[in-house]
Design a protein around this motif. Sequence first.
Motif: not given
Length: 424
Positions: A10-12, A89-93, A235-241, A356-367
């Motif tokens: 993930l990247g954000i 990088q977070r994917a170990g690549l 707003g603006a920004g970027a999310g990556a997977f 990215v927010a949804a993946v983090l919610q799943l991964q770490h168990g929170f709303l």
Amino acid sequence: MNTRVVITGLGIIAPNASGVADFRDALQEGRSGIRHDAALEALQFSCQIAGTPVVTAEMQSRYFDALELKGFNSSAILYGVLAGMEAWQRAGLTAAVNTDWDSGCIFGTGSSGIDKLREAIYKVDEGQVRRLGSTVVAQTMASGISAWLGGKLGLGNLVTTNSSACITGAESLLMAYDRIRAGKATRILAGSTSDSGPYIWGGFDAMKVCTFKSNDNPATGSRPMSATAAGFVPGAGAGAFVVESLDSALARNAPVCAEILGGHINSGGQRNDGTMTAPNSEAVQRCIREAVREAGISPSDIDAINGHLTATGKDALEIQNWSTALGRSGTDFPYISALKGMTGHCLSASGSVELVAAVLQLQHGFLFPNINCEDLHPDIRAVVDPERIPQQLRYKDLQVIAKASFGFGDVNACVILKKYHANG
């Protein structure tokens, strides 16, 4: 082919945080990234607040050299490269020494280098073509973001840029999923980015879809699902997977953030109640139902929804469409989250930032808390029990999240994500 497809990185870059670790903290804190924007005030915008990411010189120097940064002012490419490189990088690549034929990039945007294009137009009009410099094309071409990432990483598979308004991020993820399922790639860097600033936001201000009621109190300005919502905050920004086959992830002992079960993309054709700017409810409901079907789950399996929910008059309609499509309401309605309360509407980046927010919610168990909707809209309250719209951080073992995006042109996308379990 029954290839399982997972997200390993993930990247954000978001208005309220840059980097995955800080973004997770921001989500859990309910931290707003919406601030007063002096440029919008000086230009007499009605909405003088915005969600602009904070990018330091140190952050830029991680992935751009001094020559690349000379004359560089494309915010879409900047945000996208920072998010994309973090995900890789977070994917170990690492970047390939030689061309990596198995890895590609599908990274979307709505525009590229609006500020750079404006600068170029003025120079051309002033007869200064020879002073444009050599990077104008690379900063302003539509496929600039995927080209920059593809070059930095040595990607040799499909390298392309998609563009479908607010569904761009969700669409890129599903395009990557489909390509990997078809056996045409091992991994794809997917995501989306958006330009920031008055030249991208001015058209929305002119349409009167942005709020003007919170210029003196920016953090309260974006109010998804609220009775006092008065329009979105730009707003603006970027999310990556990093999206890859499970076999590939296991073979290289990569971290697995979540599994992609499937999804669906469609259009309402701007028929019935659908227009360039308004959704065709039949198409929205069909998109959600087809996503559930293609994911091989039941509507009752969905624990939470990460909605589009822009803080406009269409929020209540979106909730009704979810309820109709899933056949769930009241206390049976899934938990629902609206990230735009913290970030504003990141336009072509919104889908990827919210995914990215949804993946983090799943991964770490929170709303994460739904900020600024303490006065829940009565039409939403009539469909959903308020307890399903948390306003405080709540830890919850979530297994399945549905994420939908809806965009200009009457286009829709819905992605179904599952918490990763090695045995399926």
